[in-house]
Design a protein around this motif. Structure first.
Motif, mmCIF file in Angstrom:
data_model
loop_
_atom_site.group_PDB
_atom_site.id
_atom_site.type_symbol
_atom_site.label_atom_id
_atom_site.label_comp_id
_atom_site.label_asym_id
_atom_site.label_seq_id
_atom_site.Cartn_x
_atom_site.Cartn_y
_atom_site.Cartn_z
ATOM 1 N N THR A 546 -16.615 52.281 44.477
ATOM 2 C CA THR A 546 -16.502 53.708 44.174
ATOM 3 C C THR A 546 -17.761 54.458 44.569
ATOM 4 O O THR A 546 -18.756 53.841 44.976
ATOM 5 C CB THR A 546 -16.219 53.906 42.668
ATOM 6 N N VAL A 547 -17.693 55.783 44.459
ATOM 7 C CA VAL A 547 -18.855 56.636 44.723
ATOM 8 C C VAL A 547 -19.258 57.335 43.430
ATOM 9 O O VAL A 547 -18.426 57.656 42.589
ATOM 10 C CB VAL A 547 -18.554 57.675 45.820
ATOM 11 N N ILE A 548 -20.560 57.560 43.307
ATOM 12 C CA ILE A 548 -21.114 58.174 42.104
ATOM 13 C C ILE A 548 -22.117 59.236 42.522
ATOM 14 O O ILE A 548 -22.909 59.019 43.441
ATOM 15 C CB ILE A 548 -21.815 57.128 41.203
ATOM 16 N N GLY A 549 -22.085 60.365 41.841
ATOM 17 C CA GLY A 549 -23.082 61.387 42.099
ATOM 18 C C GLY A 549 -22.509 62.793 42.050
ATOM 19 O O GLY A 549 -21.307 63.007 41.844
ATOM 20 N N HIS A 550 -23.386 63.764 42.235
ATOM 21 C CA HIS A 550 -23.026 65.176 42.150
ATOM 22 C C HIS A 550 -21.966 65.552 43.185
ATOM 23 O O HIS A 550 -21.090 66.387 42.919
ATOM 24 C CB HIS A 550 -24.284 66.027 42.352
ATOM 25 N N THR A 551 -22.022 64.935 44.357
ATOM 26 C CA THR A 551 -21.053 65.254 45.412
ATOM 27 C C THR A 551 -19.629 64.947 44.955
ATOM 28 O O THR A 551 -18.705 65.739 45.186
ATOM 29 C CB THR A 551 -21.378 64.458 46.688
ATOM 30 N N ALA A 552 -19.432 63.793 44.301
ATOM 31 C CA ALA A 552 -18.102 63.435 43.808
ATOM 32 C C ALA A 552 -17.648 64.415 42.737
ATOM 33 O O ALA A 552 -16.478 64.840 42.704
ATOM 34 C CB ALA A 552 -18.120 62.008 43.267
ATOM 35 N N ASN A 553 -18.558 64.805 41.849
ATOM 36 C CA ASN A 553 -18.192 65.749 40.784
ATOM 37 C C ASN A 553 -17.811 67.111 41.360
ATOM 38 O O ASN A 553 -16.843 67.745 40.920
ATOM 39 C CB ASN A 553 -19.361 65.912 39.810
ATOM 40 N N GLN A 554 -18.569 67.588 42.356
ATOM 41 C CA GLN A 554 -18.289 68.901 42.913
ATOM 42 C C GLN A 554 -16.956 68.912 43.664
ATOM 43 O O GLN A 554 -16.227 69.919 43.645
ATOM 44 C CB GLN A 554 -19.428 69.349 43.846
ATOM 45 N N SER A 555 -16.625 67.791 44.296
ATOM 46 C CA SER A 555 -15.324 67.704 44.961
ATOM 47 C C SER A 555 -14.193 67.864 43.955
ATOM 48 O O SER A 555 -13.205 68.575 44.201
ATOM 49 C CB SER A 555 -15.203 66.364 45.690
ATOM 50 N N ALA A 556 -14.334 67.187 42.794
ATOM 51 C CA ALA A 556 -13.302 67.288 41.761
ATOM 52 C C ALA A 556 -13.187 68.719 41.242
ATOM 53 O O ALA A 556 -12.078 69.212 40.965
ATOM 54 C CB ALA A 556 -13.621 66.322 40.622
ATOM 55 N N ARG A 557 -14.322 69.429 41.118
ATOM 56 C CA ARG A 557 -14.277 70.817 40.615
ATOM 57 C C ARG A 557 -13.669 71.766 41.649
ATOM 58 O O ARG A 557 -12.981 72.726 41.295
ATOM 59 C CB ARG A 557 -15.681 71.250 40.215
ATOM 60 N N LEU A 558 -13.907 71.515 42.927
ATOM 61 C CA LEU A 558 -13.256 72.314 43.963
ATOM 62 C C LEU A 558 -11.748 72.106 43.941
ATOM 63 O O LEU A 558 -10.966 73.034 44.181
ATOM 64 C CB LEU A 558 -13.812 71.950 45.346
ATOM 65 N N CYS A 559 -11.339 70.865 43.639
ATOM 66 C CA CYS A 559 -9.898 70.590 43.526
ATOM 67 C C CYS A 559 -9.299 71.416 42.387
ATOM 68 O O CYS A 559 -8.179 71.935 42.493
ATOM 69 C CB CYS A 559 -9.670 69.104 43.289
ATOM 70 N N GLY A 560 -10.068 71.561 41.307
ATOM 71 C CA GLY A 560 -9.583 72.371 40.189
ATOM 72 C C GLY A 560 -9.468 73.843 40.531
ATOM 73 O O GLY A 560 -8.633 74.558 39.959
ATOM 74 N N VAL A 561 -10.293 74.317 41.466
ATOM 75 C CA VAL A 561 -10.262 75.720 41.892
ATOM 76 C C VAL A 561 -9.056 75.977 42.798
ATOM 77 O O VAL A 561 -8.469 77.074 42.815
ATOM 78 C CB VAL A 561 -11.579 76.079 42.599
ATOM 79 N N ALA A 562 -8.677 74.961 43.600
ATOM 80 C CA ALA A 562 -7.613 75.151 44.598
ATOM 81 C C ALA A 562 -6.282 75.475 43.918
ATOM 82 O O ALA A 562 -5.911 74.858 42.916
ATOM 83 C CB ALA A 562 -7.477 73.898 45.446
ATOM 84 N N GLU A 563 -5.596 76.443 44.503
ATOM 85 C CA GLU A 563 -4.259 76.770 44.004
ATOM 86 C C GLU A 563 -3.237 75.861 44.691
ATOM 87 O O GLU A 563 -3.585 75.077 45.591
ATOM 88 C CB GLU A 563 -3.951 78.236 44.304
ATOM 89 N N ALA A 564 -1.994 75.960 44.249
ATOM 90 C CA ALA A 564 -0.934 75.129 44.819
ATOM 91 C C ALA A 564 -0.855 75.355 46.323
ATOM 92 O O ALA A 564 -0.784 76.496 46.788
ATOM 93 C CB ALA A 564 0.406 75.472 44.168
#
Length: 609
Positions: A546-564
């Motif tokens: 797996t990957v660990i770090g701020h980059t992985a967290n920010q990717s997940a938060r961008l996914c939360g911003v994305a609309e359908a």
């Protein structure tokens, strides 16, 4: 040159005397007599002018010259019989004092009377006249083959100066300060440098090879010994060779050891991943479950020197190394043998007894032979475990990375390193189904699982097609990354292409669902590029790449911003895309953990696609 000639089961053993010689059970003595009836500092034999004196050091069981107990000190002459320990038949250590340049002397057989009866009729005490007994005749001929198995007897190790060997070519003299240990039966001989000696009574077993039959055909004792060695090897092989379970294998080895050697307790220790010894199997002959104390002094020596140790009295033999645990835990006799595979120490076999002098040369040779054979089977078992673990890990890993990357790993052209590796640029992909919780409420659980499995199957196939690495499933979400284990300059481009292909695949997926009256699903995707750590994370039984770090967290938060139906990339990812895609810049967003709003972009389509 004056010498002592000691009686052993294989005939006389000759020990040259120094100007001053100390005798006793303690390893500091010039001549170490390992018999429980001998005191630690038993006596001294020293030369004063032209006279040799035996001085008793207040020993508990006494020193005897021609049957008379020495009170204080007594002169000894050529031919005198000396007994260390007791006059009781079959006990103590018997010797003759030889100070004659001519014929050799030998102690009389144990059946012969002590004291005056040992002298020739009519001779005075101390006379040089000695009856021509068979044992005396043997003294002038070479000792019999050391391959002969020793018969049971009470006299133990004699540890002394190198002997002279009558009727044999003189061997090179050992270095000054060297002490030679003789094991009863003559099957083992080890020279120890006094200056470098840290532990007493170390005896390395030297397992003999098999001679051609013609060379031993007339030696019935050697044939019997060789047969016994073959029988034990066959028994051990038949018992344990087919066992693949390590724990059961070690138990069977303990069974074999108890059947071959009269030990009270036995432990098999294996070296762990940290290099420390760990007890993997232990047993008491009486069947009790009491703990078995071990000496780190002995074990440390065995592991460090890769040498076997036999001790008749551990508390005394290892006094120089301050092995207090042996005294406190009543470790008396012990055999400790390293489990050697080629030149690698896998662990050690520990056997001990509360009785002094419990083990002999044959026991040491047996345990050493068993240990060598057991080490081979243990290594095979450990290797089998390792292969099974690697197969499982390879299977798991092949499900995480694209087949072409997996082929590179299997071929050895691409290395997968355990532990964390820092990467400067890695692109992380996150997606999830919008409104999944609401959509799945009130729906049959089996139907939800079937839908997710069908959806994941298609999404993972697309990830692998674009050479991405699958990280994990998180409920209805997917996490993947590009840049490890294999990095390419166009990782961000391939990640975005993967996202666009997935959105098109979702459209086709929804068309099929509409055809069977099922509601459509909507997916949002977030991608970010930056530094992180990649590696195996988890426990020894369950690891995840797996990957660990701020980059992985920010990717997940961008996914939360994305609309359908949206694929959102960060400004960092945008910088690596060039003109490959048509992008729509969106208002900057404030993400958790970042003080300032970050620029984001909606990927519309690939140019010239």
């Amino acid at each position: 040159m004056a010498r002592l000639i000691l009686l052993t089961p294989d005939g006389p053993q000759s020990i040259e005397l120094r100007q001053t010689n100390t005798l006793g059970r303690h390893p500091n003595n010039t001549i170490q007599l390992l018999d429980k009836i001998v005191s630690k500092e038993h006596c001294v034999i020293e030369r004063r002018d032209d006279t040799w004196i035996l001085r008793d050091l207040g020993s508990l069981n006494g020193s005897y010259v021609n049957g008379d107990r020495v009170q204080g000190e007594k002169s000894v002459k050529h031919g005198d019989e000396i007994i260390f320990g007791t006059l009781r038949p079959g006990e103590g250590i018997r010797a003759r004092f030889d100070n004659h340049a001519g014929a050799s002397l030998a102690p009389q057989p144990p059946s012969a009377p002590f004291g005056g009866a040992a002298r020739a009729p009519g001779s005075a005490p101390g006379s040089d006249a000695v009856p021509p007994t068979p044992m005396a005749a043997r003294a002038s001929s070479p000792p019999r083959s050391s391959n002969t198995s020793p018969q049971p007897f009470s006299s133990p190790l004699v540890n002394a100066q190198p002997p002279t060997a009558p009727a044999q070519a003189a061997a090179p003299a050992p270095p000054v300060g060297t002490r030679t240990q003789f094991l009863s039966g003559g099957s083992t001989r080890v020279e120890l440098r006094e200056a470098a000696r840290a532990i007493g009574a170390q005896i390395q077993a030297k397992t003999k090879g098999f001679q051609p039959f013609d060379a031993v055909a007339s030696d019935q004792a050697q044939l019997k010994t060789d047969y016994e060695r073959l029988r034990m090897a066959w028994e051990l092989t038949r018992t344990i060779s087919a066992e693949r379970d390590l724990d059961k294998l070690l138990e069977k080895i303990l069974d074999a050891l108890f059947s071959f050697v009269a030990a009270d307790r036995a432990v098999i220790l294996l070296r762990g991943e940290d290099g420390e010894l760990e007890a993997h199997a232990a047993r008491r002959r009486d069947g009790s479950s009491d703990s078995i104390p071990l000496s780190t002094t002995i074990l440390g020596h065995v592991m460090r020197e890769k040498a076997s140790v036999l001790t008749h009295d551990a508390a005394m033999d290892f006094a120089l190394s301050k092995g207090k645990s042996m005294i406190l835990n009543r470790i008396s006799s012990a055999i400790v043998v390293p489990l050697l595979h080629e030149d690698t120490v896998l662990g050690a076999v520990w056997l001990d007894s509360a009785s002094l002098g419990q083990f002999g040369a044959k026991d040491l040779e047996i345990v050493t032979a068993v240990g060598a054979q057991a080490a081979l089977f243990i290594q095979n078992s450990l290797l089998s475990r390792k292969i099974e673990a690697e197969i499982i890990m390879r299977e798991r890993f092949s499900r995480l990375i694209a087949p072409n990357v997996a082929a590179e790993v299997e071929a050895g052209r691409l290395e997968i390193k355990k532990g964390g590796v820092g990467l400067e640029h890695c692109t992380v992909f996150n997606s999830d189904i919008r409104g999944f919780t609401k959509m799945s409420s009130g729906v049959d659980a089996g139907g939800v699982v079937d839908m997710l499995n069908e959806y994941f199957e298609q999404m993972v196939e697309i990830i692998f097609r674009h050479e991405g690495t699958l990280d994990k499933f998180m409920g209805d979400g997917i996490m993947a990354f590009w840049g490890a284990p294999k990095a390419s300059s166009d990782d961000p481009v391939r990640s975005v292409r993967c996202g666009l292909d997935q959105l098109r695949a979702v459209e086709r997926f929804n068309e099929r669902r509409a055809g069977i009256g099922e509601p459509p699903i909507a997916v949002g995707i977030g991608i970010h590029t930056g530094p992180l750590v990649v590696g195996y994370v988890g426990s020894s039984k369950a690891l995840s790449y797996t990957v660990i770090g701020h980059t992985a967290n920010q990717s997940a938060r961008l996914c939360g911003v994305a609309e359908a139906g949206q694929l959102i990339v960060s400004g960092a990812t945008r910088a690596h895309l060039g003109d490959h895609f048509e992008l729509e810049e969106l208002p900057p967003v404030l993400l958790k953990g970042i003080a300032e709003p970050v620029p984001i972009f909606n990927v519309l389509r690939e140019r010239n696609a």
